[in-house]
Design a protein around this motif. Structure first.
Motif, mmCIF file in Angstrom:
data_model
loop_
_atom_site.group_PDB
_atom_site.id
_atom_site.type_symbol
_atom_site.label_atom_id
_atom_site.label_comp_id
_atom_site.label_asym_id
_atom_site.label_seq_id
_atom_site.Cartn_x
_atom_site.Cartn_y
_atom_site.Cartn_z
ATOM 1 N N HIS A 84 2.801 -98.510 -0.843
ATOM 2 C CA HIS A 84 3.922 -98.900 -1.705
ATOM 3 C C HIS A 84 3.514 -100.017 -2.649
ATOM 4 O O HIS A 84 3.689 -99.928 -3.869
ATOM 5 C CB HIS A 84 5.097 -99.338 -0.829
ATOM 6 N N TRP A 88 2.685 -100.050 -6.978
ATOM 7 C CA TRP A 88 3.362 -100.880 -7.973
ATOM 8 C C TRP A 88 2.416 -101.894 -8.598
ATOM 9 O O TRP A 88 2.538 -102.202 -9.797
ATOM 10 C CB TRP A 88 4.575 -101.572 -7.354
ATOM 11 N N THR A 122 8.789 -90.612 -1.942
ATOM 12 C CA THR A 122 9.323 -91.974 -1.877
ATOM 13 C C THR A 122 9.053 -92.732 -3.177
ATOM 14 O O THR A 122 9.949 -93.377 -3.738
ATOM 15 C CB THR A 122 8.692 -92.735 -0.698
ATOM 16 N N GLN A 125 11.229 -91.512 -6.076
ATOM 17 C CA GLN A 125 12.594 -92.037 -6.031
ATOM 18 C C GLN A 125 12.652 -93.478 -6.545
ATOM 19 O O GLN A 125 13.578 -93.859 -7.261
ATOM 20 C CB GLN A 125 13.128 -91.975 -4.594
ATOM 21 N N GLN A 126 11.627 -94.263 -6.190
ATOM 22 C CA GLN A 126 11.595 -95.647 -6.662
ATOM 23 C C GLN A 126 11.459 -95.713 -8.180
ATOM 24 O O GLN A 126 12.126 -96.517 -8.847
ATOM 25 C CB GLN A 126 10.442 -96.385 -5.987
ATOM 26 N N CYS A 174 21.509 -92.954 -7.421
ATOM 27 C CA CYS A 174 20.446 -93.411 -6.525
ATOM 28 C C CYS A 174 21.024 -93.913 -5.203
ATOM 29 O O CYS A 174 20.382 -94.661 -4.473
ATOM 30 C CB CYS A 174 19.637 -94.519 -7.192
ATOM 31 N N THR A 253 7.399 -104.246 -12.047
ATOM 32 C CA THR A 253 7.547 -102.785 -12.090
ATOM 33 C C THR A 253 7.074 -102.209 -13.411
ATOM 34 O O THR A 253 7.181 -101.017 -13.639
ATOM 35 C CB THR A 253 9.018 -102.388 -11.861
#
Length: 476
Positions: A84, A88, A122, A125-126, A174, A253
């Protein structure tokens, strides 16, 4: 340039023995641009393979900056948590780093091709949450909403109602339910958004989540500081020093865009001072103490927490050269835990107003902080002695970091090519070497740091004046 010598060194490296015998700071240094030999770098990777997942996370920010095929050790690649953050970290470099954008894009593609369908879903979706919700456009939307509602009052009763409608349309897909009454535009220069929402129900937690969404600041610098605070905390914990740091979450991000975790039950020092006399509250030495007393009846526990956290952040902000320490950038929880936020100025690159340095002390140790410790009218107390002299927690914290100066300097050196505004040349590293008293004896280092404490105590009134001006300008 001697082939035989190179072969001899390669043989020595292959027969090094247990890789964990290599100092971690040296291993990280071997991954910098100063060492391009693949066998030298392979030795460093073997050392990193010995780390646990939690330890890899401590240094992941730097590993992303090293040679791409070595950025993530194979033995850790299957960790979803590491994956994760790795995604990013690399994605923000693809979007924000001009020099290595293509290289980082290739690395990111390679990771996505091999991370598996579950992880891929996952991450998708982020990204959808960030992009589809159009969060980066909300500041403009809010301005437009305010104008629109003034023109068409019959349609919406308030700008907040219009915003609520938009958030439903844009973000509720979301599975997030925003607590609109707690969402706001903050007063600082970049107009960040304070967003609070309830996550989708889950077996683990349904507690409200708060984030600050910032657009226009390079949050990679904040990430670096917070990562270093986590590392400092682990160094202190190894020495049985628990200094109650609060290294809140922060992640970039994209280019100059990202999110920051909010800390529950915490307020700024400025808010406390304003509530106790407006701008004049900056000069009230008992304002912070009275506020703490009203929040927590267990005063002794609260003061102990305050003393430890104050000591931790005094040392940390001094070593990292963190500037812009006004009273809106320092917060405290209702349990007495002091902490700092907003790390836009580091390594002694402090703000100047009309050519005059705005920071007048090495770190913040104001009369109202000393009042909580019981130091009134220059008379010492047990808590103040614990802070400074007898049990020496400040000095212990400083010397513990100094013993790891090679590691700290290496971590910042690796980040030199990221394009961060205040970490862009070897000159920026001089500050770290000076404050950590590199090349000096421990006795000299002790005297140096004790002198900084005395300067802060003596010049605390200048910080109060600066805070008074800050509140006054805010009121205007």
């Amino acid at each position: 340039m001697d082939r035989q010598t190179v072969e001899d060194v390669h043989w020595l490296l292959e027969n090094w023995g247990a890789p964990e015998s290599l100092d971690l700071a040296v291993a990280l240094e071997l991954l910098s641009l100063d060492f391009i030999d693949h066998k030298v770098r392979r030795l460093a990777v073997r050392r990193l393979d010995c780390l646990s997942n939690d330890e890899v996370l401590k240094y992941l920010l730097q590993l992303v900056q090293t040679k791409p095929d070595l950025s993530l050790c194979r033995s850790h690649a299957q960790s979803k948590r590491i994956g994760h953050f790795f995604f990013w970290y690399v994605r923000s470099e693809v979007l924000g780093c001009l020099f290595f954008r293509q290289r980082m894009a290739v690395l990111l593609e390679a990771y996505l091709l091999g991370c598996g369908h579950g992880m891929l879903d996952t991450l998708r979706q982020q990204v959808l949450f960030i992009n589809f919700s159009l969060l980066q456009h909300i500041p403009k939307i809010l301005s437009w909403v305010k104008i629109w509602t003034l023109c068409d009052v019959s349609r919406w009763s308030s700008p907040e109602e219009a915003l609520w409608f938009m958030l439903n349309v844009l973000i509720l897909k979301c599975v997030l339910v925003f607590q609109l009454e707690k969402c706001k535009i903050m007063a600082s220069k970049k107009k960040p958004l304070w967003l609070e929402f309830c996550p989708a129900p889950s077996p683990t937690s349904t507690a409200p989540v708060g984030v600050i969404f910032k657009h226009g600041d390079d949050l990679r610098q904040d990430m670096l500081v917070i990562q270093t605070l986590v590392l400092m905390d682990s160094i202190w914990q190894d020495k049985s020093l628990d200094l109650n740091l609060i290294p809140y979450g922060c992640i970039a991000t994209g280019h100059n865009i990202g999110m920051i975790e909010t800390v529950r039950d915490a307020v700024t020092i400025a808010a406390i001072q304003k509530s106790r006399g407006g701008s004049a509250g900056a000069f009230k030495e008992d304002a912070l103490f009275d506020w703490l007393k009203s929040k927590c009846p267990l005063q002794e526990i609260t003061v102990e927490t305050f003393v430890k956290s104050c000591a931790g952040y005094c040392v940390a902000t001094y070593v990292l050269g963190i500037g812009d320490r006004h009273n809106d950038n320092i917060m405290i929880t209702d349990k007495g835990n002091l902490f700092h936020i907003d790390f836009g100025h580091i390594l002694g690159n402090w703000k100047r107003v009309l050519g005059v340095n705005r920071e007048r002390v090495p770190f913040v140790l104001t009369p109202d902080f000393l009042y909580i410790m019981g130091r009134v009218k220059h008379r010492n107390s047990l808590y103040f002695d614990h802070f400074q002299v007898r049990q020496d927690i400040c000095m212990q914290a400083y010397l513990s970091l100094r013993s790891q100066s090679h590691l700290l300097i290496t971590l910042f050196s690796i980040m030199l090519l990221t394009g961060m505004r205040e970490l862009s040349s070897a000159e920026d590293m001089r500050y770290l070497r000076e404050v950590l008293q590199e090349g000096k004896s421990e006795e000299q280092a002790r005297a140096h740091f004790l002198e900084q404490v005395h300067v802060c105590i003596k010049q605390g009134w200048q910080v109060q004046t600066n805070w008074w001006i800050h509140i006054l300008m805010g009121i205007k």
